[in-house]
Write an enzyme that holds these catalytic residues in place. Structure first.
Site, PDB file in Angstrom:
ATOM      1  N   GLY A 206       0.629  -0.944  -0.374  1.00 33.68           N
ATOM      2  CA  GLY A 206       0.039  -0.190   0.195  1.00 33.68           C
ATOM      3  C   GLY A 206       1.207   1.280   0.210  1.00 33.68           C
ATOM      4  O   GLY A 206       2.459   1.278   0.220  1.00 33.68           O
ATOM      5  N   LYS A 207       0.073   2.332  -0.801  1.00 30.53           N
ATOM      6  CA  LYS A 207       0.641   3.676  -0.320  1.00 30.53           C
ATOM      7  C   LYS A 207       0.194   4.767   0.039  1.00 30.53           C
ATOM      8  O   LYS A 207      -1.321   4.415  -0.132  1.00 30.53           O
ATOM      9  CB  LYS A 207       1.420   3.646  -1.961  1.00 30.53           C
ATOM     10  N   ARG A 209      -0.298   8.434   2.260  1.00 37.21           N
ATOM     11  CA  ARG A 209       0.432  10.023   2.197  1.00 37.21           C
ATOM     12  C   ARG A 209       2.361   9.895   2.361  1.00 37.21           C
ATOM     13  O   ARG A 209       2.838  10.592   2.257  1.00 37.21           O
ATOM     14  CB  ARG A 209       0.496  10.602   3.699  1.00 37.21           C
ATOM     15  N   PHE A 210       2.553   9.348   3.578  1.00 44.30           N
ATOM     16  CA  PHE A 210       3.615   8.664   3.453  1.00 44.30           C
ATOM     17  C   PHE A 210       4.449   7.256   3.397  1.00 44.30           C
ATOM     18  O   PHE A 210       4.234   6.571   3.551  1.00 44.30           O
ATOM     19  CB  PHE A 210       4.465   9.262   5.124  1.00 44.30           C
ATOM     20  N   GLU A 212       5.335   4.359   2.397  1.00 40.44           N
ATOM     21  CA  GLU A 212       5.107   2.992   1.598  1.00 40.44           C
ATOM     22  C   GLU A 212       4.810   1.261   2.428  1.00 40.44           C
ATOM     23  O   GLU A 212       5.488   2.161   3.927  1.00 40.44           O
ATOM     24  CB  GLU A 212       5.902   2.482   0.251  1.00 40.44           C
ATOM     25  N   VAL A 213       3.818   1.331   1.982  1.00 39.18           N
ATOM     26  CA  VAL A 213       3.696  -0.505   3.271  1.00 39.18           C
ATOM     27  C   VAL A 213       3.575  -1.426   2.804  1.00 39.18           C
ATOM     28  O   VAL A 213       3.230  -1.611   1.828  1.00 39.18           O
ATOM     29  CB  VAL A 213       2.309   0.088   4.043  1.00 39.18           C
ATOM     30  N   LYS A 226       6.086  -0.098   7.226  1.00 45.00           N
ATOM     31  CA  LYS A 226       5.503   0.926   7.018  1.00 45.00           C
ATOM     32  C   LYS A 226       6.748   1.597   6.998  1.00 45.00           C
ATOM     33  O   LYS A 226       7.642   2.598   8.003  1.00 45.00           O
ATOM     34  CB  LYS A 226       4.222   2.310   8.147  1.00 45.00           C
ATOM     35  N   ASP A 327      -7.837  11.825  10.289  1.00 44.50           N
ATOM     36  CA  ASP A 327      -7.852  11.461   9.430  1.00 44.50           C
ATOM     37  C   ASP A 327      -8.891  10.341   9.167  1.00 44.50           C
ATOM     38  O   ASP A 327      -8.480   8.536   8.236  1.00 44.50           O
ATOM     39  CB  ASP A 327      -6.617  11.730   8.592  1.00 44.50           C
TER      40      ASP A 327
END
Ligand code: ADP
Ligand code: MG
Length: 497
Positions: A206-207, A209-210, A212-213, A226, A327
């Site tokens: 996953g990607k 805001r900050f 990459e996961v 993360k 958020d």
């Protein structure tokens, strides 16, 4: 033949409790902390400066920082484990300045009983001497005397790094240790670092805001990593800090495991390790699957429970501050294998201490994801001086997440397709202006389908979301109220057809 040492230690512990009684006034300490702003950190009144060194990949790695009072109660910080790690707690300003070193290879000769007894005797006598001096100092000066806390550990059951990281430990056991170690706020830094450095990355999942996961493997088990770039160090630090808030751990908040900053010469890799959830985010899940009425209730209840826990302030030394997420959205909720959910991505969260009425970071007005921003965030009328405002903005976003979820609830073969809130009213990457026009000026909200009226749980969900997205933020429900209402929803047989 361990009675002699244990009697000695018990006597010492008893004395140290007595000292605790005389403790009068504790002052915050300043300590050396290379990773903190100005290379300095400040402890709470009950804390200590921490200095440690550990052997990682054959190299000595030193950590200097502050310990909170909760970490002190965690019993594991102030003790070394022979020649693998050395750690030291001290109680004067910048007393952790000295850099510790592990002793070079010690001879592996057998330690005889005579020597052990001598060691215990000398240790016991010198500790008693120290304690007497400390007792005198405390009584005379009524000053900082935190020594007792470091010695409340049962010497017969030391919980050091080696015990925590014994080779047969699985993640669940580590997490259990973490929640029962007394600190309730995470594993010791060196244990976190050791875990992070033995993870093997597998694939990017996953990607956001900050950075990459990634999915990674630790001792054969999946974990999520993360990875922040060094540019986003503040975000990494912030998220790690929030996850390690005392008492934050909860079934419906992503389970934090470790934070690590690895300096690889020219750049620093910043990692945040957490439990891995193979279904991914609620957004991913609802894009592919529909849910039954029971499934919808389980997901809605867990998100509401997680949010109620975040929002709740627990008073007391082992308490927790109120936290607002800022958020909340379907991409920041993860789906567990058992069909419940956890709230993730705490990078923008703010904490509130009600006694001092301080919100822990300066809050700019508009953070988060535009699509999910409450009307008062969009038009900047939010009163940031009142912490309730942040909670109310979270509730608005919760209403939108409930709407996304309820659309995918399949009853009698009927359900809607997956859509983001306001999909039919704003462009795909809406600007603040786009959102403001729809949400503030026209006062529009997502459409509630008529069909929901004929299925009691869906009807209630529809009513709940309306009460979450009122323009008047004070009129919105609280997370606790939402949780209670969802928990009372029941499924009848006809809904299963
Ligand atoms: P960001 O701060 O960059 O938005 P997030 O923490 O929200 O990062 O993660 C981005 C995405 O990565 C999530 O939407 C989700 O799809 C995936 N993800 C994050 N953490 C996990 C996890 N623990 N298990 C599975 N997937 C995850
Ligand atoms: Mg995110």
């Amino acid at each position: 033949n361990m009675t002699l040492p244990s009697t000695f230690f018990k006597a010492i512990i008893h004395h140290s409790y007595l000292i605790g009684v005389f403790r009068v006034c504790l002052i915050a300490l300043k300590c050396v902390c290379p990773l903190c702003a100005n290379h300095t950190c400040e402890t709470s009144a009950d804390g200590a400066c921490w200095n440690s060194v550990m052997l990682i990949d054959g190299k000595e790695e030193a950590v200097k920082s502050c310990l909170t009072s909760a970490e002190m109660r965690g019993q594991i910080f102030c003790y070394g484990s022979r020649d693998v790690s050395k750690r030291n707690c001290c109680f004067t300003d910048f007393c952790n300045n000295e850099t510790l070193h592990l002793q070079p290879d010690r001879p592996t000769e057998e330690v005889g009983w005579g020597r052990l007894q001598w060691t215990v005797l000398i240790l016991g006598l010198s500790s008693l001497l120290c304690l007497t001096v400390l007792l005198a100092v405390c009584v005379l000066h009524g000053n900082r005397c935190s020594y007792s806390r470091a010695h409340k550990q049962d010497p017969e059951e030391p919980l050091d790094d080696q015990t925590l990281l014994s080779p047969d430990k699985c993640l669940q056991e580590l997490i259990y240790d973490m929640s029962t170690s007394g600190s309730g706020s995470g594993l010791p830094l060196l244990v976190q670092r050791t875990i992070a450095r033995t993870i093997v990355l597998q694939e990017s999942i996953g990607k956001g805001r900050f950075g990459e996961v990634w999915r990674g493997k630790w001792r054969g088990e999946d974990v999520a990593v993360k990875i922040f770039s060094s540019r986003d160090e503040r975000s990494w630090f912030r998220e790690a800090e929030i996850y390690q808030t005392v008492m934050l751990r909860h079934d419906h908040i992503l389970g934090f495991i470790a934070a690590d900053n690895k300096d690889s010469g020219s750049w620093t890799q910043l990692w945040l390790v957490s439990e891995y959830h193979e279904y991914g985010s609620l957004y991913d899940y609802l894009s592919s699957f529909t849910v039954s009425v029971e499934g919808m209730i389980a997901l809605a209840l867990s998100v509401a429970s997680g949010l109620a826990h975040l929002h709740m302030e627990i008073i007391g030394t082992q308490g927790k501050p109120a936290i607002a997420h800022r958020d909340l959205k379907s991409k920041n909720v993860l789906v567990k294998k058992n069909g419940t959910a956890v709230i993730a991505d705490l990078g923008l969260a703010v904490k509130h201490d009600s006694t001092s009425n301080i919100i822990d970071i300066p809050t700019n007005h508009r953070v988060g994801t535009k699509r999910y921003m409450a009307p008062e965030v969009l038009d900047e009328t939010i009163n940031t001086a009142n912490f309730e405002s942040f909670k109310r903005a979270d509730i608005y976003s919760l209403g939108l997440v409930f709407w996304e979820l309820s659309r995918r609830c399949s009853t009698r073969g009927f359900h809607e397709d997956f859509q983001l809130p306001y999909y039919d009213m704003v462009p795909s990457d809406p600007s603040i202006e786009d959102m403001k026009k729809v949400v503030c000026e026209q006062g529009l909200r997502p459409n509630i389908p008529n069909q929901w009226q004929s299925c009691e749980p869906l009807r209630v969900m529809g009513k709940l979301m309306r009460e979450c997205w009122y323009t008047n933020s004070a009129a919105r429900l609280t997370a606790l109220r939402v949780k209670k209402t969802v928990s009372q929803l029941t499924v009848t047989k006809d809904m299963k057809d």
